[in-house]
Write a protein that holds these residues in place. Structure first.
Motif, PDB file in Angstrom:
ATOM      1  N   THR A 171       0.831  -1.209   0.000  1.00  0.00           N
ATOM      2  CA  THR A 171       0.000   0.000   0.000  1.00  0.00           C
ATOM      3  C   THR A 171       0.861   1.251   0.000  1.00  0.00           C
ATOM      4  O   THR A 171       0.576   2.217  -0.714  1.00  0.00           O
ATOM      5  CB  THR A 171      -0.930   0.009   1.221  1.00  0.00           C
ATOM      6  N   ARG A 206      -0.045   3.381  -3.127  1.00  0.00           N
ATOM      7  CA  ARG A 206      -0.894   4.535  -2.850  1.00  0.00           C
ATOM      8  C   ARG A 206      -0.093   5.815  -2.645  1.00  0.00           C
ATOM      9  O   ARG A 206      -0.536   6.906  -2.996  1.00  0.00           O
ATOM     10  CB  ARG A 206      -1.767   4.254  -1.617  1.00  0.00           C
ATOM     11  N   ARG A 250      -6.434   9.245   6.930  1.00  0.00           N
ATOM     12  CA  ARG A 250      -7.409   8.302   6.383  1.00  0.00           C
ATOM     13  C   ARG A 250      -6.772   7.386   5.344  1.00  0.00           C
ATOM     14  O   ARG A 250      -7.093   6.193   5.264  1.00  0.00           O
ATOM     15  CB  ARG A 250      -8.594   9.059   5.771  1.00  0.00           C
ATOM     16  N   TRP A 281      -4.717   4.868   7.164  1.00  0.00           N
ATOM     17  CA  TRP A 281      -5.636   3.942   7.831  1.00  0.00           C
ATOM     18  C   TRP A 281      -6.185   2.914   6.845  1.00  0.00           C
ATOM     19  O   TRP A 281      -6.181   1.711   7.111  1.00  0.00           O
ATOM     20  CB  TRP A 281      -6.774   4.732   8.470  1.00  0.00           C
ATOM     21  N   SER A 282      -6.679   3.375   5.713  1.00  0.00           N
ATOM     22  CA  SER A 282      -7.263   2.454   4.740  1.00  0.00           C
ATOM     23  C   SER A 282      -6.206   1.524   4.156  1.00  0.00           C
ATOM     24  O   SER A 282      -6.535   0.452   3.648  1.00  0.00           O
ATOM     25  CB  SER A 282      -7.976   3.228   3.626  1.00  0.00           C
ATOM     26  N   THR A 339      -8.601  -4.208  -4.462  1.00  0.00           N
ATOM     27  CA  THR A 339      -8.585  -3.446  -3.217  1.00  0.00           C
ATOM     28  C   THR A 339      -9.973  -3.428  -2.598  1.00  0.00           C
ATOM     29  O   THR A 339     -10.985  -3.643  -3.276  1.00  0.00           O
ATOM     30  CB  THR A 339      -8.129  -2.002  -3.451  1.00  0.00           C
ATOM     31  N   SER A 394     -11.534  -0.824  -1.530  1.00  0.00           N
ATOM     32  CA  SER A 394     -12.266   0.299  -2.127  1.00  0.00           C
ATOM     33  C   SER A 394     -12.921  -0.123  -3.437  1.00  0.00           C
ATOM     34  O   SER A 394     -14.100   0.188  -3.689  1.00  0.00           O
ATOM     35  CB  SER A 394     -11.316   1.475  -2.371  1.00  0.00           C
ATOM     36  N   CYS A 408     -15.901  -2.464  -2.756  1.00  0.00           N
ATOM     37  CA  CYS A 408     -17.089  -1.730  -2.311  1.00  0.00           C
ATOM     38  C   CYS A 408     -17.739  -1.007  -3.484  1.00  0.00           C
ATOM     39  O   CYS A 408     -18.976  -1.001  -3.620  1.00  0.00           O
ATOM     40  CB  CYS A 408     -16.703  -0.739  -1.207  1.00  0.00           C
ATOM     41  N   PRO A 416     -13.529   5.537   3.374  1.00  0.00           N
ATOM     42  CA  PRO A 416     -13.115   4.720   4.530  1.00  0.00           C
ATOM     43  C   PRO A 416     -13.997   4.978   5.751  1.00  0.00           C
ATOM     44  O   PRO A 416     -14.446   6.095   5.989  1.00  0.00           O
ATOM     45  CB  PRO A 416     -11.680   5.199   4.800  1.00  0.00           C
ATOM     46  N   LEU A 470     -13.449   4.940   9.506  1.00  0.00           N
ATOM     47  CA  LEU A 470     -12.327   4.900  10.427  1.00  0.00           C
ATOM     48  C   LEU A 470     -12.677   4.282  11.776  1.00  0.00           C
ATOM     49  O   LEU A 470     -11.784   3.914  12.537  1.00  0.00           O
ATOM     50  CB  LEU A 470     -11.789   6.319  10.647  1.00  0.00           C
ATOM     51  N   PRO A 513     -10.524  -3.242   8.275  1.00  0.00           N
ATOM     52  CA  PRO A 513     -10.534  -2.304   7.151  1.00  0.00           C
ATOM     53  C   PRO A 513     -11.942  -2.221   6.584  1.00  0.00           C
ATOM     54  O   PRO A 513     -12.588  -3.256   6.355  1.00  0.00           O
ATOM     55  CB  PRO A 513      -9.553  -2.930   6.156  1.00  0.00           C
ATOM     56  N   TYR A 540     -14.915   0.206   4.055  1.00  0.00           N
ATOM     57  CA  TYR A 540     -15.375   1.293   3.193  1.00  0.00           C
ATOM     58  C   TYR A 540     -16.900   1.235   3.154  1.00  0.00           C
ATOM     59  O   TYR A 540     -17.501   0.170   3.345  1.00  0.00           O
ATOM     60  CB  TYR A 540     -14.840   1.147   1.768  1.00  0.00           C
TER      61      TYR A 540
END
Length: 262
Positions: free
Chosen positions: A23, A27, A60, A63-64, A152, A154, A157, A179, A181, A186, A188
């Motif tokens: 990640t 990312r 965030r 975190w994600s 992923t 995300s 979702c 996300p 939190l 994890p 979303y």
């Protein structure tokens, strides 16, 4: 006084070190040496900004991606993602009743007035609701091994939302996946609207990921009531616990059991 995001190097539960490093590379576009220095460092500052909103955006994102971090303003800690916010009320109400999935793999807290339902969805691992007020929950599971390794949470979702929108009358997106939190896994969530029996219904679709499974929670009510129910729906999603995460959890035992509208 500027805000600083401090990388703790601590992984969230449910994330492997390898996945967390991937990640950081994908990312945040970090190279091997940059990641090595970050992981070898002692509470490295990864972002400094005059805007708390911009700093929280990095929190965030970390975190994600599976990493805990801290937000500081000067020398004062605003919050840590592995602890409750300092200004949060720690006075807790009585523990709510929880409902276990049919396979016993997880549970969720039931809001007052909710109970186990049947026949909402034959594939559901868990289904519950308040039929008097037309508020419902259906939870589905899908093994991680059935999906691409590069998928992923995300994207998963987003795909769940789009699949549901395509299947219902008048389906449209209200809120893109973002996300959650407050969840221990994890997570979303996004929102959509559909037309059911001539009535607009709004859904919160929350996707959570463990090491072995993607869990999707569909929570819905009539659209005119959704704004007042959103927080309660989010609390249900945040309360999902895998078997063994919360010792002594009580509630209904597993029983044989996409919402009927979906």
């Amino acid at each position: 006084m500027s805000f600083r995001v401090v990388f703790t190097g601590e992984l969230r539960e449910g994330f492997s070190r390898r996945r967390g490093i991937e990640t950081l590379a994908q990312r945040f576009n970090l190279g091997f040496e940059e990641i090595r220095r970050l992981l070898a460092g002692n509470r490295a500052t990864v972002k400094a900004s005059d805007s708390q909103q911009q700093a929280e955006k990095i929190v965030r994102a970390l975190w994600s991606g599976g990493w805990h971090s801290e937000l500081l303003r000067g020398d004062r800690t605003v919050f840590r993602t592995n602890r409750p916010r300092p200004d949060r009320d720690d006075t807790k109400p009585a523990e709510p009743e929880v409902l276990w999935a049919t396979d016993g793999s997880f549970s969720v807290p039931l809001p007052g007035g909710w109970q186990r339902c049947e026949q909402l969805n034959p594939e559901a691992l868990l289904q519950a609701g308040d039929s008097q007020n037309h508020r419902y929950l259906v939870a589905l599971g899908q093994p991680v091994a059935e999906l691409s390794e590069i998928l992923t949470l995300s994207d998963y979702c987003d795909a769940q939302l789009q699949q549901c929108i395509d299947k219902v009358a008048g389906g449209r997106l209200c809120a893109a996946p973002a996300p959650l939190l407050e969840c221990e896994l994890p997570a979303y969530a996004g929102e959509m609207v559909a037309l059911v029996g001539g009535v607009e219904v709004q859904y919160l679709i929350a996707c959570l990921q463990s090491e072995v499974c993607f869990y999707t929670l569909f929570l819905w009510c009539e659209r005119e009531d959704f704004d007042t129910q959103r927080l309660q729906f989010l609390e249900v999603a945040a309360g999902l616990r895998l078997s063994g995460q919360r010792a002594g959890a009580v509630g209904n035992e597993p029983a044989e059991s996409v919402p009927a509208e979906l």
